[in-house]
Structure formats: structure tokens, C-alpha cells
Enzyme design. Structure first.
Site, PDB file in Angstrom:
ATOM      1  N   HIS A  23       0.770  -1.168   0.047  1.00 22.52           N
ATOM      2  CA  HIS A  23       0.104  -0.013  -0.119  1.00 22.52           C
ATOM      3  C   HIS A  23       0.818   1.152   0.136  1.00 22.52           C
ATOM      4  O   HIS A  23       0.164   2.355  -0.142  1.00 22.52           O
ATOM      5  CB  HIS A  23      -0.874   0.141   1.249  1.00 22.52           C
ATOM      6  CG  HIS A  23      -1.984  -1.011   1.469  1.00 22.52           C
ATOM      7  ND1 HIS A  23      -2.937  -1.364   0.341  1.00 22.52           N
ATOM      8  CD2 HIS A  23      -2.150  -1.926   2.156  1.00 22.52           C
ATOM      9  CE1 HIS A  23      -3.634  -2.236   0.642  1.00 22.52           C
ATOM     10  NE2 HIS A  23      -3.240  -2.936   1.939  1.00 22.52           N
ATOM     11  N   ASP A  68      -4.158 -12.829   4.114  1.00 19.81           N
ATOM     12  CA  ASP A  68      -5.189 -12.233   4.661  1.00 19.81           C
ATOM     13  C   ASP A  68      -6.534 -12.666   4.169  1.00 19.81           C
ATOM     14  O   ASP A  68      -7.543 -12.387   4.760  1.00 19.81           O
ATOM     15  CB  ASP A  68      -4.841 -10.861   5.266  1.00 19.81           C
ATOM     16  CG  ASP A  68      -4.518 -10.093   3.929  1.00 19.81           C
ATOM     17  OD1 ASP A  68      -4.559 -10.379   3.029  1.00 19.81           O
ATOM     18  OD2 ASP A  68      -4.052  -8.712   4.179  1.00 19.81           O
ATOM     19  N   HIS A 122      -6.119  -7.470  -0.041  1.00 12.19           N
ATOM     20  CA  HIS A 122      -6.361  -6.050  -0.304  1.00 12.19           C
ATOM     21  C   HIS A 122      -5.603  -5.470  -1.527  1.00 12.19           C
ATOM     22  O   HIS A 122      -4.615  -6.084  -1.879  1.00 12.19           O
ATOM     23  CB  HIS A 122      -5.685  -5.161   0.977  1.00 12.19           C
ATOM     24  CG  HIS A 122      -6.405  -5.500   2.097  1.00 12.19           C
ATOM     25  ND1 HIS A 122      -5.468  -6.399   3.187  1.00 12.19           N
ATOM     26  CD2 HIS A 122      -7.244  -4.920   2.698  1.00 12.19           C
ATOM     27  CE1 HIS A 122      -6.245  -6.497   4.274  1.00 12.19           C
ATOM     28  NE2 HIS A 122      -7.307  -5.440   4.176  1.00 12.19           N
ATOM     29  N   ASP A 133      -2.781 -10.966  -2.030  1.00 10.03           N
ATOM     30  CA  ASP A 133      -3.246 -10.431  -0.670  1.00 10.03           C
ATOM     31  C   ASP A 133      -4.545  -9.954  -0.724  1.00 10.03           C
ATOM     32  O   ASP A 133      -5.217  -9.580  -2.109  1.00 10.03           O
ATOM     33  CB  ASP A 133      -2.250  -9.073  -0.309  1.00 10.03           C
ATOM     34  CG  ASP A 133      -2.713  -8.612   1.081  1.00 10.03           C
ATOM     35  OD1 ASP A 133      -2.101  -8.773   1.905  1.00 10.03           O
ATOM     36  OD2 ASP A 133      -3.655  -7.960   1.212  1.00 10.03           O
TER      37      ASP A 133
END
Ligand SMILES: [Zn+2]
Length: 308
Positions: free
Chosen positions: A126, A244, A165, A163
Site C-alpha cells: 500500500h 489475509d 487487499h 493479498d
């Protein structure tokens, strides 16, 4: 040939406070599971070096790099975003995390290892050119990819991000660089609330709804990632390995299991063997349920070690 395993104890010093999911215990949980599974016998351990300012500056603004580094001389902590807390120990941990990927890339390019796994934190995908975001300070995988592009002249590198996200920072850094194919699956709508509408022949974003199971994840990889990878024929593959999306991880509403991570790793390995001399660098991103994280990384590495 053993897999290169990059880590540094400085990565444990970055601590965003009691109850924060991105915590030092994540790294130890992985190492404990790898030891219990006797996988550590098949790795060669390297202490990650500190990334240099020059290496970071390929993807980050100098002003931002210095803003992070200066914090090592300060006291207390500061919020760089509502979830991302910097302490005086953070800069060193973040430099080790990015430095791990650079060294992993050099080891693999030099054929000392065919593959590498970076058990590092803070995570990176990110992190934007000019700011920290979503537990991330420096974009570790982007720093490593930019290093290979600049120092070794490769022209086709794939970044695969499973991931849960969307790796918005990585996308921003390589959006205008067709030397990088970025394939990503992520929960949507969900943090960081972007990536779903991107149309590009080298950014393959696959948004998936809450409730996504392993079958739907595999279908997305088969339908979207694999055709793009075969068309691109990468010379080297980097994995933003976040775990995750696991069923036991409370941070998301995906229902993946360790065998899904083993499956996608196998698919990546087949592509790497076909086009990239098997060269894969896997870099830890998210994964917050400690047991699920340890088991998932073990399943991922068993495939990279060609044990299954
Ligand atoms: Zn994540």
C-alpha cells in the site's frame, strides 16, 4: 538448491502498539511453523541488509524517504494514517524489509538461489511514492523490482499479488511501466477502495466480492492471471504474498485455505519454470491470524521448495 530465506531481527522492533494486527508476532509465528514443519532445514538464511536511499528513491520521493528516516531520531510515535503508526524503530525495520527484497533479487539474478522468501515486516504494497498507508512505509516489492529493472536490464517482470487487499501502491508505481505485469486478486468493495476500474494490458486487477471461496479465487487466477502471464512470458516473478484472505483471518471476508495458497503457488511455479528459469521472489505482505499465517506460508514454501 535451497531457497534463500531473508529476514532480520530489526523487523521485530517496529511495534504499532497493543492490539494492532500488524505485529511482530507475525514473523515469529511463521518461523515457528516453518521450524515445526522442518522446512527451515531446506532454506539458507540471510540477514537482510538496509536498503539504501538510492534504491528507495527509484519508487519513492526523496522528501518522503527523509521524512520516514528522520523519525529514528525522534521520540514517541506518530500516525501517518489512521492505521499506520511510526516509532523511532520503524525506519530501521522498514529499511531491512526493503533491503531484503533487493538482496533476494541479487541472489536470484546471480543464480545463487533459484527462489527466495522474504519473511519481513512492515509490509509494503500500500505504500505510495509520497506517503505511508495501510501498515506500509516503503513499498518493499516495488523497490526490489525497480532494482532489477535498473541494474540488470530485465524488460519483463511479473508481480503477482494475492493479498486480500488491492496493492494500490505497487499499481501506482508501475502503472505507466509496461515492463511490469501486475496481476492482483482482492476483495472489493474493501480497503483501499480502488483498483476495480483499472483497464490496462499490464495491470490485471480482479476484484472479487466478500464471501469469495477458494474455488472462485482459483477460477479468477485461471481466467485472468494465467492468460496474461503466458502472453507476457515473464523473465522473473515477484509475489506479494499476503495471507489475509484466509478463512480464519478476521480482517477480510474471504474463505481461502492453506491448500488454495499451495495451488496458486504451484500455478505460479509452472509459469516460472516455463519462462523465467524458475526464478521467484516471494515477499510477505498481510496475514493477521497467526496460526493461519504460519500454516499458509508453510504450504506456500513447500511448493516453492518442490516438495509437493
Ligand atoms: Zn492485506
Amino acid at each position: 538448491m535451497p531457497i534463500a530465506y531473508l529476514h532480520h531481527n530489526d523487523c521485530l522492533l517496529h511495534d504499532m502498539g497493543f492490539g494492532h494486527p500488524e505485529r511482530p508476532a507475525r514473523i515469529s509465528a511463521i518461523e515457528d511453523q516453518l521450524r515445526a514443519s522442518q522446512l527451515l532445514d531446506f532454506v539458507r538464511y540471510y540477514d537482510a541488509p538496509l536498503a539504501t536511499r538510492r534504491q528507495l528513491a527509484r519508487v519513492h520521493h526523496l522528501k518522503y524517504i527523509d521524512q520516514v528516516l528522520e523519525f529514528s531520531k525522534k521520540e514517541g510515535h506518530a500516525y501517518l494514517d489512521p492505521d499506520t503508526i511510526i516509532t523511532p524503530q520503524t525506519p530501521t525495520a522498514a529499511l531491512r524489509a526493503a533491503g531484503a527484497v533487493v538482496q533476494a533479487a541479487e541472489l536470484v539474478i546471480a543464480s545463487k538461489h533459484q527462489m527466495a522468501f522474504c519473511n519481513i515486516r512492515p509490509p509494503g504494497h500500500h505504500a505510495l511514492p509520497n506517503r505511508a498507508m495501510g501498515f506500509c512505509f516503503f513499498n518493499n516489492i516495488a523497490v526490489g523490482v525497480a532494482h532489477v529493472l535498473e541494474e540488470y536490464g530485465l524488460t519483463r517482470i511479473a508481480i503477482l499479488d494475492f493479498d486480500v487487499h488491492h496493492g494500490n501502491g505497487t499499481e501506482e508505481m508501475f502503472r505507466d511501466d509496461p515492463r511490469v505485469l501486475l496481476c492482483s486478486t482482492f476483495q472489493h468493495p474493501f480497503y483501499p477502495h480502488c483498483g476495480a476500474g483499472v483497464i490496462s494490458d499490464h495491470i490485471i486487477n480482479v476484484p472479487l466480492p466478500a464471501g469469495t471461496t477458494g474455488d472462485k479465487f482459483r477460477e479468477a487466477v485461471i481466467l485472468h492471471w494465467l492468460p496474461a502471464l503466458h502472453k507476457f512470458s515473464p523473465q522473473m516473478i515477484f509475489i506479494s504474498a499476503g495471507f489475509d484472505a484466509h478463512d480464519d483471518d478476521d480482517i477480510s471476508q474471504f474463505h481461502l485455505h492453506a491448500n488454495d495458497y499451495a495451488w496458486v503457488t504451484k500455478e505460479i511455479l509452472l509459469v516460472a519454470d516455463k519462462y523465467a528459469n524458475g526464478r521467484i521472489i516471494s515477499v510477505l505482505e498481510g496475514g493477521y491470524d497467526l496460526h493461519a499465517l504460519g500454516r499458509s506460508v508453510a504450504a506456500h514454501l513447500k511448493v516453492l521448495m518442490r516438495m509437493v
